[in-house]
Scaffold this motif. Structure first.
Motif, PDB file in Angstrom:
ATOM      1  N   ALA A 175       0.816  -1.138   0.033  1.00 34.96           N
ATOM      2  CA  ALA A 175      -0.060   0.012   0.012  1.00 34.96           C
ATOM      3  C   ALA A 175       0.947   1.197   0.020  1.00 34.96           C
ATOM      4  CB  ALA A 175      -0.992  -0.079   1.249  1.00 34.96           C
ATOM      5  N   VAL A 176       0.289   2.485  -0.208  1.00 30.09           N
ATOM      6  CA  VAL A 176       1.109   3.539  -0.335  1.00 30.09           C
ATOM      7  C   VAL A 176       1.638   4.070   1.042  1.00 30.09           C
ATOM      8  CG1 VAL A 176      -0.404   4.586  -2.324  1.00 30.09           C
ATOM      9  CG2 VAL A 176      -1.170   4.958   0.140  1.00 30.09           C
ATOM     10  N   ASP A 177       1.003   3.595   2.227  1.00 32.82           N
ATOM     11  CA  ASP A 177       1.679   3.731   3.412  1.00 32.82           C
ATOM     12  C   ASP A 177       3.232   2.629   3.819  1.00 32.82           C
ATOM     13  OD1 ASP A 177       0.314   1.452   3.672  1.00 32.82           O
ATOM     14  OD2 ASP A 177      -0.689   2.316   5.604  1.00 32.82           O
ATOM     15  N   GLY A 178       3.234   1.832   2.659  1.00 25.82           N
ATOM     16  CA  GLY A 178       4.559   0.983   2.889  1.00 25.82           C
ATOM     17  C   GLY A 178       4.007  -0.186   3.421  1.00 25.82           C
ATOM     18  N   VAL A 179       2.963  -0.438   3.919  1.00 27.22           N
ATOM     19  CA  VAL A 179       2.454  -1.689   4.423  1.00 27.22           C
ATOM     20  C   VAL A 179       2.183  -2.795   3.421  1.00 27.22           C
ATOM     21  CG1 VAL A 179       0.622  -2.815   5.964  1.00 27.22           C
ATOM     22  CG2 VAL A 179       1.373  -0.763   6.706  1.00 27.22           C
ATOM     23  N   CYS A 180       2.538  -4.132   3.656  1.00 25.98           N
ATOM     24  CA  CYS A 180       2.546  -4.901   2.597  1.00 25.98           C
ATOM     25  C   CYS A 180       1.634  -5.925   2.957  1.00 25.98           C
ATOM     26  CB  CYS A 180       3.587  -6.010   2.428  1.00 25.98           C
ATOM     27  SG  CYS A 180       5.167  -5.000   1.855  1.00 25.98           S
ATOM     28  N   HIS A 181       0.691  -6.232   1.975  1.00 30.60           N
ATOM     29  CA  HIS A 181      -0.575  -7.199   2.252  1.00 30.60           C
ATOM     30  C   HIS A 181      -0.809  -8.297   1.381  1.00 30.60           C
ATOM     31  CE1 HIS A 181      -2.822  -3.705   4.357  1.00 30.60           C
ATOM     32  NE2 HIS A 181      -1.870  -3.061   3.661  1.00 30.60           N
ATOM     33  N   ASN A 182      -0.431  -9.556   1.933  1.00 31.47           N
ATOM     34  CA  ASN A 182      -0.778 -10.774   1.366  1.00 31.47           C
ATOM     35  C   ASN A 182      -1.673 -11.589   1.721  1.00 31.47           C
ATOM     36  OD1 ASN A 182       1.835 -10.391   0.177  1.00 31.47           O
ATOM     37  ND2 ASN A 182       2.859 -10.713   1.995  1.00 31.47           N
ATOM     38  N   VAL A 183      -2.609 -12.277   0.678  1.00 34.10           N
ATOM     39  CA  VAL A 183      -3.748 -13.063   1.115  1.00 34.10           C
ATOM     40  C   VAL A 183      -3.596 -14.498   0.334  1.00 34.10           C
ATOM     41  CG1 VAL A 183      -6.364 -13.267   0.516  1.00 34.10           C
ATOM     42  CG2 VAL A 183      -5.155 -11.015   1.288  1.00 34.10           C
ATOM     43  N   TRP A 184      -4.036 -15.525   0.937  1.00 33.19           N
ATOM     44  CA  TRP A 184      -4.255 -16.849   0.517  1.00 33.19           C
ATOM     45  C   TRP A 184      -5.742 -17.391   0.782  1.00 33.19           C
ATOM     46  CZ3 TRP A 184      -0.137 -14.673   3.176  1.00 33.19           C
ATOM     47  CH2 TRP A 184       1.276 -14.985   2.458  1.00 33.19           C
ATOM     48  N   LYS A 185      -6.065 -18.135   0.108  1.00 33.55           N
ATOM     49  CA  LYS A 185      -7.431 -18.953   0.158  1.00 33.55           C
ATOM     50  C   LYS A 185      -7.060 -20.183   1.047  1.00 33.55           C
ATOM     51  CE  LYS A 185     -12.064 -19.815  -1.307  1.00 33.55           C
ATOM     52  NZ  LYS A 185     -13.006 -19.698  -2.388  1.00 33.55           N
ATOM     53  N   ILE A 186      -7.766 -20.419   1.993  1.00 34.01           N
ATOM     54  CA  ILE A 186      -7.862 -22.031   2.605  1.00 34.01           C
ATOM     55  C   ILE A 186      -9.157 -22.668   2.080  1.00 34.01           C
ATOM     56  CG2 ILE A 186      -7.967 -23.609   4.557  1.00 34.01           C
ATOM     57  CD1 ILE A 186      -6.783 -21.249   6.268  1.00 34.01           C
ATOM     58  N   ASN A 187      -9.160 -23.609   1.135  1.00 34.95           N
ATOM     59  CA  ASN A 187     -10.442 -24.005   0.588  1.00 34.95           C
ATOM     60  C   ASN A 187     -10.174 -25.536   0.497  1.00 34.95           C
ATOM     61  OD1 ASN A 187      -8.597 -24.279  -1.624  1.00 34.95           O
ATOM     62  ND2 ASN A 187      -9.441 -23.047  -2.755  1.00 34.95           N
ATOM     63  N   LYS A 188      -9.117 -26.263   1.130  1.00 32.08           N
ATOM     64  CA  LYS A 188      -9.051 -27.677   1.291  1.00 32.08           C
ATOM     65  C   LYS A 188      -9.925 -28.060   2.367  1.00 32.08           C
ATOM     66  CE  LYS A 188      -4.358 -28.232  -0.740  1.00 32.08           C
ATOM     67  NZ  LYS A 188      -2.991 -28.308  -0.748  1.00 32.08           N
TER      68      LYS A 188
END
Length: 415
Positions: A175-188
């Motif tokens: 993000a523009v404020d320098g915070v990194c965002h990562n997303v995964w899905k749990i679907n098993k």
């Protein structure tokens, strides 16, 4: 037993998620929110704060404002900015700020767990703030901002999270404020069952941030129940959007205070009263951020002071009265400065620690009389207060980094 369930998620297309994701609606005032919208027209702030799409003469709580939120969400779905991920799942949400990572699970929590105090609170809520989000949730038929929940670290959940994080993320952006965002899905199915069953064995989960959003979501759920007498409890309106984090990964920053005047006292009269319960050390222009409990910084008249609570205050054992925010309120703000109710008194302002000590200096140099820097409340103090069924003073905690709105949306029904 906590019911933390997977859910069908509306979420942004990966190509635009970095543009859509926005800080929580209550981080901004109206002018700041409008500025964000002008910088980024896809920002989710236009749904969370739909009044910014109107002239400033339109009241923030006008009915057409909530209609606009619904209309905007539906339009973004039609345009493909959001996709409807109808296969229910949990989502892993990692935030990285200044090299420090915290990873939670986005899921839906039960309104019954909230009502039965399995999901525990540590703050009072204000009805006028609740009403805004009640109207917003009900009109959009969606939870658009997740509630920040905490739980005591569990190795089984940590193992599932670590396993899924080895996979390719759905989203990964800074993000523009320098915070990194990562997303995964749990679907098993096996992993989903493990997460569900492990949370089901927990006696307590805690609201870290978002008390008003949680209370509003629950009240909308109860309203939907009253409108659907034959509900069975599995409908989506019986659950609210949340992200749950293990306690050992959370960082609480100080929530500092500033007051407009000295309650008619001269500087000398004020400091004499402060010295009754606090040792006072002159620091001059050297700013002071406390590094241990029962210590406070005070900026007054262009100078910094270190305040140290005297032994009688440090011996207080009550879980609420011993909090630093309570010591400041009970021994300076209320008796000396006449701040009787910090929730409603217009003479006090609360300044998140993320803004730094320079913000305290700025406020006092411009239009405040005195400011106090605080030692942060700990997550264990929060847990203890909540477990005892007590409440903290308002603005006791400031969590960073903030969860972004617009990455996960939970629909209450298919209408």
């Amino acid at each position: 037993m906590a019911t933390i369930k997977p859910f069908p998620c509306i979420r942004p297309d990966a190509k635009v998620v970095h543009r859509v994701a926005a800080l929580p609606y209550d981080v901004y005032d109206r002018m700041e929110a409008k500025a964000e919208f002008l910088k980024e027209p896809l920002s989710f702030i236009k749904i969370d704060r739909p009044e910014i799409q109107f002239d400033d003469s339109v009241d923030t709580y006008d009915e057409k404002v909530y209609d606009k939120a619904k209309e905007t969400l539906e339009a973004m779905l039609e345009e493909g900015i959001f996709i409807n991920d109808q296969e229910a799942g949990y989502y892993i949400y990692e935030l990285i700020m200044d090299g420090r990572s915290q990873t939670g699970i986005a899921a839906c929590s039960s309104i019954d767990d909230y009502l039965d105090n399995i999901i525990k609170k540590h703050e009072n809520t204000r009805e006028e703030k609740e009403m805004d989000r009640i109207h917003h949730v009900d009109r959009t038929n969606a939870h658009t901002g997740p509630i920040f929940l905490a739980y005591r670290r569990n190795q089984i959940i940590s193992n599932v999270v670590a396993e899924v994080k080895k996979e390719q993320p759905l989203y990964s952006f800074k993000a523009v404020d320098g915070v990194c965002h990562n997303v995964w899905k749990i679907n098993k199915k096996e992993q989903m069952d493990t997460v569900y069953d492990t949370f089901a064995k927990m006696d307590s989960i805690y609201i870290a941030d978002g008390h008003h959003r949680a209370a509003s979501a629950v009240k909308v759920g109860l309203k939907r129940r009253s409108e659907n007498k034959d509900y069975i409890g599995e409908e989506e309106f019986n659950f609210f959007l949340s992200v749950l984090f293990p306690d050992d990964q959370l960082m609480i920053m100080s929530y500092n205070r500033a007051v407009t005047d000295l309650n008619g006292l001269t500087v000398n009269e004020f400091t004499d009263k402060v010295k009754v319960d606090f040792e006072m050390e002159f620091l001059g222009k050297k700013s002071f951020l406390p590094d241990e409990k029962a210590n406070f910084g005070m900026y007054l008249g262009g100078n910094w002071y270190k305040l140290t609570a005297k032994e009688s205050l440090r011996r207080i054992e009550d879980s609420v009265k011993s909090l630093d925010v309570s010591l400041l309120q009970d021994y300076i703000l209320r008796p000396i400065l006449n701040i009787q109710d910090p929730r409603t008194d217009k003479r006090i302002d609360f300044i998140g620690g993320i803004r730094g000590l320079s913000e305290l200096e700025k406020r006092v140099n411009e239009n405040m009389a005195v400011a106090f820097s605080m030692y942060p409340t700990s997550i264990q103090e929060l847990f203890t207060v909540a477990d005892e069924g007590k409440l903290m003073p308002p603005k006791s905690t400031w969590f960073e980094p903030k969860l972004r709105s617009g990455i996960f949306i939970h629909k209450l029904s298919d209408e």
